[in-house]
Design a protein around this motif. Sequence first.
Motif, PDB file in Angstrom:
ATOM      1  N   PHE A 221       0.804  -1.224   0.000  1.00  0.00           N
ATOM      2  CA  PHE A 221       0.000   0.000   0.000  1.00  0.00           C
ATOM      3  C   PHE A 221       0.840   1.279   0.000  1.00  0.00           C
ATOM      4  N   ASN A 222       2.133   1.184   0.246  1.00  0.00           N
ATOM      5  CA  ASN A 222       2.987   2.365   0.238  1.00  0.00           C
ATOM      6  C   ASN A 222       3.812   2.394  -1.047  1.00  0.00           C
ATOM      7  N   ALA A 223       3.756   3.527  -1.756  1.00  0.00           N
ATOM      8  CA  ALA A 223       4.519   3.736  -2.988  1.00  0.00           C
ATOM      9  C   ALA A 223       4.191   2.670  -4.029  1.00  0.00           C
ATOM     10  N   GLN A 224       2.897   2.414  -4.229  1.00  0.00           N
ATOM     11  CA  GLN A 224       2.482   1.440  -5.248  1.00  0.00           C
ATOM     12  C   GLN A 224       1.012   1.660  -5.609  1.00  0.00           C
ATOM     13  N   SER A 225       0.643   1.172  -6.801  1.00  0.00           N
ATOM     14  CA  SER A 225      -0.761   1.194  -7.192  1.00  0.00           C
ATOM     15  C   SER A 225      -1.538   0.279  -6.252  1.00  0.00           C
ATOM     16  N   GLY A 226      -2.782   0.669  -5.958  1.00  0.00           N
ATOM     17  CA  GLY A 226      -3.488  -0.017  -4.885  1.00  0.00           C
ATOM     18  C   GLY A 226      -4.705  -0.805  -5.317  1.00  0.00           C
ATOM     19  N   ILE A 227      -5.819  -0.558  -4.636  1.00  0.00           N
ATOM     20  CA  ILE A 227      -7.060  -1.281  -4.894  1.00  0.00           C
ATOM     21  C   ILE A 227      -8.045  -0.339  -5.580  1.00  0.00           C
ATOM     22  N   ASP A 228      -8.296  -0.596  -6.822  1.00  0.00           N
ATOM     23  CA  ASP A 228      -9.297   0.136  -7.598  1.00  0.00           C
ATOM     24  C   ASP A 228     -10.154  -0.923  -8.279  1.00  0.00           C
ATOM     25  N   HIS A 229     -11.459  -0.824  -8.115  1.00  0.00           N
ATOM     26  CA  HIS A 229     -12.313  -1.908  -8.592  1.00  0.00           C
ATOM     27  C   HIS A 229     -12.331  -2.043 -10.111  1.00  0.00           C
ATOM     28  N   ARG A 230     -11.838  -1.040 -10.834  1.00  0.00           N
ATOM     29  CA  ARG A 230     -11.751  -1.157 -12.288  1.00  0.00           C
ATOM     30  C   ARG A 230     -10.320  -1.166 -12.801  1.00  0.00           C
ATOM     31  N   ALA A 231      -9.387  -0.820 -11.946  1.00  0.00           N
ATOM     32  CA  ALA A 231      -7.974  -0.787 -12.360  1.00  0.00           C
ATOM     33  C   ALA A 231      -7.111  -1.345 -11.227  1.00  0.00           C
ATOM     34  N   PRO A 232      -7.197  -2.657 -10.970  1.00  0.00           N
ATOM     35  CA  PRO A 232      -6.435  -3.234  -9.857  1.00  0.00           C
ATOM     36  C   PRO A 232      -4.933  -3.103 -10.071  1.00  0.00           C
ATOM     37  N   GLY A 233      -4.242  -2.821  -8.973  1.00  0.00           N
ATOM     38  CA  GLY A 233      -2.805  -2.597  -9.057  1.00  0.00           C
ATOM     39  C   GLY A 233      -1.991  -3.580  -8.242  1.00  0.00           C
ATOM     40  N   VAL A 234      -0.824  -3.122  -7.815  1.00  0.00           N
ATOM     41  CA  VAL A 234       0.130  -3.970  -7.105  1.00  0.00           C
ATOM     42  C   VAL A 234      -0.494  -4.583  -5.852  1.00  0.00           C
ATOM     43  N   ALA A 235      -1.154  -3.760  -5.046  1.00  0.00           N
ATOM     44  CA  ALA A 235      -1.683  -4.247  -3.772  1.00  0.00           C
ATOM     45  C   ALA A 235      -2.704  -5.359  -3.966  1.00  0.00           C
ATOM     46  N   VAL A 236      -3.531  -5.256  -5.004  1.00  0.00           N
ATOM     47  CA  VAL A 236      -4.524  -6.309  -5.253  1.00  0.00           C
ATOM     48  C   VAL A 236      -3.830  -7.635  -5.519  1.00  0.00           C
ATOM     49  N   GLN A 237      -2.849  -7.634  -6.424  1.00  0.00           N
ATOM     50  CA  GLN A 237      -2.167  -8.891  -6.753  1.00  0.00           C
ATOM     51  C   GLN A 237      -1.408  -9.432  -5.551  1.00  0.00           C
ATOM     52  N   ALA A 238      -0.854  -8.531  -4.733  1.00  0.00           N
ATOM     53  CA  ALA A 238      -0.144  -8.970  -3.529  1.00  0.00           C
ATOM     54  C   ALA A 238      -1.062  -9.751  -2.604  1.00  0.00           C
ATOM     55  N   LEU A 239      -2.317  -9.347  -2.534  1.00  0.00           N
ATOM     56  CA  LEU A 239      -3.250  -9.982  -1.611  1.00  0.00           C
ATOM     57  C   LEU A 239      -3.848 -11.270  -2.160  1.00  0.00           C
ATOM     58  N   ILE A 240      -4.022 -11.370  -3.476  1.00  0.00           N
ATOM     59  CA  ILE A 240      -4.723 -12.532  -4.027  1.00  0.00           C
ATOM     60  C   ILE A 240      -3.800 -13.605  -4.594  1.00  0.00           C
ATOM     61  N   ASP A 241      -2.533 -13.276  -4.825  1.00  0.00           N
ATOM     62  CA  ASP A 241      -1.618 -14.224  -5.453  1.00  0.00           C
ATOM     63  C   ASP A 241      -0.896 -15.026  -4.369  1.00  0.00           C
ATOM     64  N   PRO A 242      -1.141 -16.336  -4.276  1.00  0.00           N
ATOM     65  CA  PRO A 242      -0.538 -17.124  -3.195  1.00  0.00           C
ATOM     66  C   PRO A 242       0.977 -17.222  -3.272  1.00  0.00           C
ATOM     67  N   ARG A 243       1.564 -16.809  -4.399  1.00  0.00           N
ATOM     68  CA  ARG A 243       3.026 -16.852  -4.525  1.00  0.00           C
ATOM     69  C   ARG A 243       3.687 -15.634  -3.899  1.00  0.00           C
ATOM     70  N   LEU A 244       2.932 -14.579  -3.665  1.00  0.00           N
ATOM     71  CA  LEU A 244       3.507 -13.307  -3.226  1.00  0.00           C
ATOM     72  C   LEU A 244       3.329 -13.086  -1.729  1.00  0.00           C
ATOM     73  N   HIS A 245       4.368 -12.521  -1.124  1.00  0.00           N
ATOM     74  CA  HIS A 245       4.368 -12.242   0.311  1.00  0.00           C
ATOM     75  C   HIS A 245       4.392 -10.730   0.530  1.00  0.00           C
ATOM     76  N   PRO A 246       3.286 -10.151   0.984  1.00  0.00           N
ATOM     77  CA  PRO A 246       3.275  -8.701   1.203  1.00  0.00           C
ATOM     78  C   PRO A 246       4.067  -8.296   2.438  1.00  0.00           C
ATOM     79  N   GLY A 247       5.046  -7.410   2.242  1.00  0.00           N
ATOM     80  CA  GLY A 247       5.733  -6.809   3.375  1.00  0.00           C
ATOM     81  C   GLY A 247       4.845  -5.737   3.971  1.00  0.00           C
ATOM     82  N   LEU A 248       4.824  -5.636   5.286  1.00  0.00           N
ATOM     83  CA  LEU A 248       3.917  -4.713   5.978  1.00  0.00           C
ATOM     84  C   LEU A 248       4.673  -3.945   7.052  1.00  0.00           C
ATOM     85  N   ILE A 249       4.664  -2.608   6.945  1.00  0.00           N
ATOM     86  CA  ILE A 249       5.248  -1.743   7.977  1.00  0.00           C
ATOM     87  C   ILE A 249       4.136  -1.462   8.985  1.00  0.00           C
ATOM     88  N   LEU A 250       4.147  -2.169  10.102  1.00  0.00           N
ATOM     89  CA  LEU A 250       3.030  -2.070  11.048  1.00  0.00           C
ATOM     90  C   LEU A 250       3.357  -1.105  12.189  1.00  0.00           C
TER      91      LEU A 250
END
Length: 386
Positions: A221-250
């Motif tokens: 969610f930081n410095a990347q395209s996010g969640i847009d219901h018509r134009a999904p970006g990096v964050a969407v694929q990070a969440l739905i792709d089981p191969r990808l591990h989202p790094g999170l600054i908590l």
Amino acid sequence: MASLLVTAHSVITAPAGSPTRVLSPGFVRVEDGVIAEVGEGRPPGVPDADLPDGLLAPGLVDLQVNGFFGHDMADAGEEGWRTVVSRLPETGVTSFLPTFITAPVAAQAEALRRTAGLLPRLPAGTRVLGVHLEGPFLAEKRKGAHNAVHLTDPASGEVKTLLETGLVKLVTLAPERDGALDAIRTLTEAGVLVSVGHSDATADRVEAAADAGARMVTHIFNAQSGIDHRAPGVAVQALIDPRLHPGLILDLHHVAPKVAELVFRAAPGRVVLVTDAAASAGMPPGTYELGGEPITMPADGPPLRADGTLAGSGLRLDDAVGNAVRLGIGTVAAVDAATRVPADLIGRPDLGRIAPGAAADLVWLGPDHRARTTWINGQKVFGGGS
């Protein structure tokens, strides 16, 4: 090395091939720096716990540390490196990837060579697992605190130059840049973990990056395209792709609490807690540097560039674990995200777990999840405890 026995109120264990679970009470026996036995209850003749509250967890693993304790890792001299590796155990971190942000490729290559020369001279402390290069193959539109002047496409010759020292273990890049998919393949074949970040890519392009070998997404969610219901970006694929591990600054500043909860719920077992710590971490408010640029650490909140852009964080990884637990994320999932998951992702199954055969890197987290005592290879390097 001498043997070590630690008995605890609770022990988080992750045997090979089995899910992580909590033993309460439990004990860990160490021989020659390696975990020899993990058990439930108390060993014979040991009536009381050494660690009467909190939990005994694996040593924390941070894949994104730009700096800490006043030192920027890309520019620090030997004294600065000594300070960081000696003091990171105060935060429960026993292994980390120092992170060099965007600079000219020649400057990054020189920093890598300099680092390779000083690593053998460092004292015992937090393990340096390699180097994370965050840039310069990033998107101008999503540059964040990076210097746009030095952003470039990942030409094959430049990738080869950066790989020459053998220190590079993680590279963050934008997959929409020319030559990026070929670079991902080259890096992956060289055993380097590739992370998508500082990117304006579509979800489809990120999927192509994963097809090429990318396995992580840098600070979701930081410095990347996010969640847009018509134009999904990096964050969407990070969440739905089981191969990808989202790094999170908590730190609860980079990502709002409810969005952090969304990340854990959408990507169970894949989230990697990172600090993205800058030189200002562990320091009082003031002016510090990130990638040669001044940043200001306020009294409350993350460090900022002069234009107000977030510039890394002042987060401790043990605090990130505590923040996750306070958000309602289970203790096991929160600890896994800062231990087993990043260790496995970086190709170090001997780290990030309390299990027979693993390195005896341990941390006693108090009820507030702050580190109280830290061991590396079974040797106490911070705190009271046993």
